[in-house]
Design a protein around this motif. Structure first.
Motif, PDB file in Angstrom:
ATOM      1  N   THR A 101       0.199  -9.058  -3.170  1.00  0.00           N
ATOM      2  CA  THR A 101       0.947  -7.875  -2.739  1.00  0.00           C
ATOM      3  C   THR A 101       2.445  -8.037  -2.995  1.00  0.00           C
ATOM      4  O   THR A 101       3.130  -7.050  -3.258  1.00  0.00           O
ATOM      5  N   GLY A 136      -5.769  -8.001  -1.650  1.00  0.00           N
ATOM      6  CA  GLY A 136      -4.606  -7.719  -0.818  1.00  0.00           C
ATOM      7  C   GLY A 136      -3.954  -8.954  -0.241  1.00  0.00           C
ATOM      8  O   GLY A 136      -3.259  -8.872   0.790  1.00  0.00           O
ATOM      9  N   PRO A 190      -7.072  -2.398  -1.791  1.00  0.00           N
ATOM     10  CA  PRO A 190      -6.680  -3.490  -2.696  1.00  0.00           C
ATOM     11  C   PRO A 190      -7.852  -4.401  -3.023  1.00  0.00           C
ATOM     12  O   PRO A 190      -8.638  -4.775  -2.150  1.00  0.00           O
ATOM     13  N   VAL A 223      -4.954   3.339  -0.167  1.00  0.00           N
ATOM     14  CA  VAL A 223      -5.084   2.247  -1.141  1.00  0.00           C
ATOM     15  C   VAL A 223      -6.140   1.263  -0.655  1.00  0.00           C
ATOM     16  O   VAL A 223      -6.124   0.833   0.502  1.00  0.00           O
ATOM     17  N   ALA A 254       0.828  -1.204   0.000  1.00  0.00           N
ATOM     18  CA  ALA A 254       0.000   0.000   0.000  1.00  0.00           C
ATOM     19  C   ALA A 254       0.863   1.254   0.000  1.00  0.00           C
ATOM     20  O   ALA A 254       0.593   2.219  -0.732  1.00  0.00           O
ATOM     21  N   ALA A 307      -6.626  -2.155  -7.606  1.00  0.00           N
ATOM     22  CA  ALA A 307      -6.666  -1.264  -6.454  1.00  0.00           C
ATOM     23  C   ALA A 307      -7.400   0.013  -6.802  1.00  0.00           C
ATOM     24  O   ALA A 307      -7.376   0.465  -7.952  1.00  0.00           O
ATOM     25  N   VAL A 363      -6.940   3.773  -5.579  1.00  0.00           N
ATOM     26  CA  VAL A 363      -6.058   4.657  -4.812  1.00  0.00           C
ATOM     27  C   VAL A 363      -6.656   6.055  -4.838  1.00  0.00           C
ATOM     28  O   VAL A 363      -7.256   6.466  -5.840  1.00  0.00           O
TER      29      VAL A 363
END
Length: 405
Positions: free
Chosen positions: A298, A293, A107, A105, A93, A271, A273
């Motif tokens: 990740t 996530g 995810p 963020v 993130a 994601a 953001v």
């Protein structure tokens, strides 16, 4: 133990027919191996990949840094769910927020999930922050859009092929012509939660809006007190020569949607953001995803941000994009009616007298080049950002040969 001889392309394609839903019409090639900008079929024939998984393979097939990141993580842990913390999530993130210049963020997994999440966040923000009456929020979108294939997202598609037969449709969207800032301004009102657009429309044929359009939309949304949401799932992460396509107009949206290349062509990663005060409307239990996530995602996503943090891939897309643009310009009047290009991404309108987009794609396949048609007479080119200049020229020479024939 009985050994079975490997089957050829034609046999494998026939075997697919009775068991796979026919929601795709792929070219007659069966890929077995891939590396960099090249793929190989089950019979050993090699092809230059100029589609790159609709920009999911910006770094090419099996980029060594991404494969290594995935292998390291596979030896440790692949899934915890968000019911627990894991040691890779915060770093991912932080690196993605830093890369995109955003605060927070969210995810997810697929691009469509990112768009759906943004729709939910925008509506929630409109009710809790802007003060729109519950159930009245609207989102302004553009004709020709492609944001995904969920029921909500096809509800505001203008492509009958993607939309027809899936009603009743989700209300709450206003569709305006793409690239028309006056139409955006007219559609925005007191109940508008957001304007959701692609900075460049990919599925529509790499359609680039007029210069200044993104700045105009940013100003319209600022004056109206609503959000600007940029869908960069195809255009982002180096494809157009900048990290995000909105950077071409020095625009900072309130929310940016990412996917495809964020998973490095290895795992689905997406994601949302954006600003802390916007994504901050989500509280525990109000939105989630079992795999969103996850540790494997990740690990790969962090490696992607590290590749882009150097700026080398963005620079390469600009430099090779100039080569692509020049070579396509030289084909005007020789089977090409027009083209639109930004970085290593181009939509090419073929003269109908020469062939349909599908026919040109099939002829290029025989020349060892993979592309995708869209909307009848247009083909799209989106090679990996790792493609060599010689290979790019090789592919464009094949296009010239096909058009001349």
């Amino acid at each position: 133990m009985t050994l079975t001889a490997p089957r050829g392309s034609a046999e494998l394609i026939r075997a697919e027919a009775p068991v796979l839903a026919h929601n795709y019409h792929p070219l007659p090639v069966v890929v077995a191996r891939a590396e960099g900008a090249w793929v190989e079929d089950v019979e050993g024939r090699r092809y230059l990949d100029l589609l790159a998984g609709y920009s999911a393979l910006n770094f090419g097939h099996r980029h060594p840094a991404l494969i290594e990141a995935a292998r390291r993580q596979l030896d440790r842990v692949t899934l915890t769910s968000r019911a627990f913390h894991h040691d890779g999530l915060a770093g991912f993130a932080e690196s993605l927020a830093a890369l995109t210049g955003q605060d927070m963020v969210l995810p997810m997994n697929t691009g469509a999930e990112a768009v759906e999440s943004a729709v939910k966040v925008a509506r929630k923000w409109a009710y809790e922050v802007k003060g729109v009456p519950e159930g009245a929020a609207t989102i302004v979108v553009a004709a020709g859009n492609f944001h995904g294939r969920t029921t909500t997202l096809v509800s505001f598609s203008t492509d009958d092929e993607a939309r027809a037969g899936y009603g009743p449709y989700t209300p709450g969207f206003r569709v305006v012509p793409y690239g028309d800032a006056d139409a955006v301004a007219d559609a925005v009102g007191d109940t508008t939660a957001a304007v959701l657009i692609e900075p460049i429309q990919g599925e529509a044929g790499v359609v680039i809006p007029p210069e200044g359009h993104l700045r105009a939309v940013r100003e319209i949304t600022r004056r109206a007190g609503c959000l600007f949401v940029a869908d960069e799932i195809q255009s982002g992460l180096g494809r157009t020569g900048t990290t995000l396509a909105v950077e071409h107009e020095d625009v900072v949206p309130d929310l940016v949607l990412l996917g495809k290349a964020l998973g490095g062509g290895i795992v689905p990663v997406s994601a949302v953001v954006g600003r802390r005060d916007v994504l901050g409307v989500l509280r525990p239990g109000q939105h989630g995803s079992t795999f969103g996530g996850n540790p494997l995602a990740t690990a790969v996503g962090t490696a992607v941000t590290e590749l882009l943090a150097t700026g080398g891939f963005q620079r390469r897309a600009r430099e090779l994009g100039a080569v692509l643009d020049a070579d396509l310009t030289a084909l005007h009047g020789h089977g090409v009616v027009a083209h639109r290009a930004r970085g290593l991404w181009a939509g090419i309108d073929i003269d109908p007298a020469v062939g349909t987009g599908r026919e040109i794609a099939e002829r290029l396949l025989r020349e060892g080049v993979l592309v995708k048609e869209t909307h009848g007479s247009t083909i799209r080119i989106a090679p990996p950002l790792t493609i060599g200049e010689d290979d790019l020229h090789r592919a464009l020479t094949a296009l010239r040969t096909v058009l001349a024939a």
